[in-house]
Scaffold this motif. Structure first.
Motif, PDB file in Angstrom:
ATOM      1  N   SER A   9       0.617  -1.300   0.161  1.00  0.00           N
ATOM      2  CA  SER A   9      -0.189   0.008   0.005  1.00  0.00           C
ATOM      3  C   SER A   9       0.944   1.285  -0.038  1.00  0.00           C
ATOM      4  O   SER A   9       2.013   1.167   0.701  1.00  0.00           O
ATOM      5  N   TYR A  10       0.302   2.362  -0.596  1.00  0.00           N
ATOM      6  CA  TYR A  10       0.840   3.652  -0.421  1.00  0.00           C
ATOM      7  C   TYR A  10      -0.335   4.733  -0.865  1.00  0.00           C
ATOM      8  O   TYR A  10      -0.582   4.793  -1.771  1.00  0.00           O
ATOM      9  N   ASN A  11      -0.324   5.323   0.457  1.00  0.00           N
ATOM     10  CA  ASN A  11      -1.176   6.535   0.320  1.00  0.00           C
ATOM     11  C   ASN A  11      -2.675   6.552  -0.296  1.00  0.00           C
ATOM     12  O   ASN A  11      -3.189   7.205  -1.151  1.00  0.00           O
ATOM     13  N   ASP A  37       3.853  -1.468   4.194  1.00  0.00           N
ATOM     14  CA  ASP A  37       3.410   0.209   3.608  1.00  0.00           C
ATOM     15  C   ASP A  37       4.685   0.761   3.054  1.00  0.00           C
ATOM     16  O   ASP A  37       5.575   0.840   3.920  1.00  0.00           O
ATOM     17  N   SER A  40       3.588   5.819   3.348  1.00  0.00           N
ATOM     18  CA  SER A  40       2.364   6.320   3.166  1.00  0.00           C
ATOM     19  C   SER A  40       2.474   7.678   4.300  1.00  0.00           C
ATOM     20  O   SER A  40       2.896   7.563   5.327  1.00  0.00           O
ATOM     21  N   ASP A  42      -0.687   9.556   4.452  1.00  0.00           N
ATOM     22  CA  ASP A  42      -2.109   9.754   4.673  1.00  0.00           C
ATOM     23  C   ASP A  42      -2.820   9.402   5.704  1.00  0.00           C
ATOM     24  O   ASP A  42      -3.859   9.174   5.876  1.00  0.00           O
ATOM     25  N   SER A  44      -2.428   5.989   6.663  1.00  0.00           N
ATOM     26  CA  SER A  44      -2.950   4.513   6.418  1.00  0.00           C
ATOM     27  C   SER A  44      -2.436   3.665   7.502  1.00  0.00           C
ATOM     28  O   SER A  44      -3.165   2.584   8.197  1.00  0.00           O
ATOM     29  N   ASN A  63       8.998   4.974  -0.353  1.00  0.00           N
ATOM     30  CA  ASN A  63       8.365   4.231  -1.572  1.00  0.00           C
ATOM     31  C   ASN A  63       9.298   3.455  -2.464  1.00  0.00           C
ATOM     32  O   ASN A  63      10.105   3.985  -3.328  1.00  0.00           O
TER      33      ASN A  63
END
Length: 301
Positions: A9-11, A37, A40, A42, A44, A63
């Motif tokens: 996941s990313y943002n 992750d 992120s 945001d 998350s 990232n």
């Protein structure tokens, strides 16, 4: 058979919430859910720790792209002792009852496939045109897959693919240097070459349709470079098309077609040139299972 669901996941906190909820709602739940992750910003990670306390969270702090995230996810699933890993991005949503048929097929196979994958559908429930499986032309593999209620395929996307970690332990992890695009095709081709791959239409996972990009911007670099890497790393491609100049010419044509729609012409030209050069004259780094964790320990992370 122990199964780890691996989500990168990313943002995209809202989509991640839906993905994790769908995983926890499976009638055959994963034995562990591992979230990788990719740095992120945001909220998350905070959301997951508050709303999904049973999820194992691993933070890369930067990232690494889908490729780097899945390399870490597979590494962590192996280290935890799982037999298989169900891989997906945070914008995937497994439909009810999706995991059970994959696990049952893997367990029932006289000759275990390298992977068994869900059929990727769009939000309307139709086959997703951006994730159509690469059907195998090998009759023997089709017979094996048919015995499991599926269809033999030579590759799959990292959207609902259940991989055999015993097979994965014999080969390098997904090439993190791909960052985005074609890392999943390259990795699952390796798994299929060592055994075979199967798509099970009764297992479905929803994913948004890919949008046609008339202007890829800086991502054109990854598209061209990784497409060339995919061909160079595949023994079948090297047999059928032995002249790399042909591959480069094909990518050059694609780059030229992107030119008229490019908003940033200098960026377009740099991306195309870098992609062609690195795709033809450089190679991704090879990282074997165990090396990521070993390096992390050495660096004190």
């Amino acid at each position: 058979m122990s199964v780890a669901a691996v989500v990168v996941s990313y943002n995209r906190v809202g989509l991640l919430r839906k993905c994790l909820a769908a995983l926890e709602a499976q009638d055959r739940r994963p034995d562990e859910i591992i979230l990788v992750d990719n740095g992120s910003t945001d909220g998350s990670v905070a959301m997951v720790r508050e709303e999904f306390p049973g999820v194992t969270v691993f933070e890369t702090k930067e990232n690494l792209g889908g490729a780097g995230g899945f390399a870490w996810g597979i590494e962590l699933a192996m280290a935890a002792g799982h037999d298989s890993a169900w891989l997906m991005d945070d914008d995937a949503e497994p439909l009810p009852g999706s995991l059970r048929p994959l696990v049952e097929a893997m367990e029932a196979a006289p000759h275990r496939p390298g992977f068994v994958t869900s059929l990727v559908v769009n939000p309307e429930g139709e086959p997703n045109s951006g994730h159509l499986p690469d059907l195998s032309r090998d009759p023997a593999r089709q017979l094996k897959a048919n015995g499991l209620g599926g269809i033999a395929v030579d590759s799959a996307s990292f959207v609902g693919v259940l991989i055999d970690l015993k097979a994965a332990a014999t080969m390098p992890l997904p090439y993190a240097d791909f960052f985005i695009w074609f890392d999943d095709a390259e990795y699952t081709r390796r798994l299929a070459r060592g055994a075979y791959g199967v798509v099970l239409p009764q297992s479905r996972i929803s994913h948004p349709e890919k949008q046609n990009q008339t202007d890829m911007g800086g991502r054109l670099f990854y598209y061209i470079r990784n497409n060339l890497w995919l061909r160079r790393l595949d023994p079948a491609s090297r047999t059928l098309l032995q002249n790399p100049v042909r591959w480069g010419a094909g990518m050059a044509v694609l780059a030229v077609r992107q030119g008229p729609g490019a908003k940033d012409r200098p960026l377009w030209l740099r991306s195309a040139a870098r992609g062609l050069y690195q795709g033809l004259f450089r190679s991704p780094r090879t990282i074997w299972p165990g090396q990521l964790l070993s390096r992390s320990v050495q660096l004190g992370k």
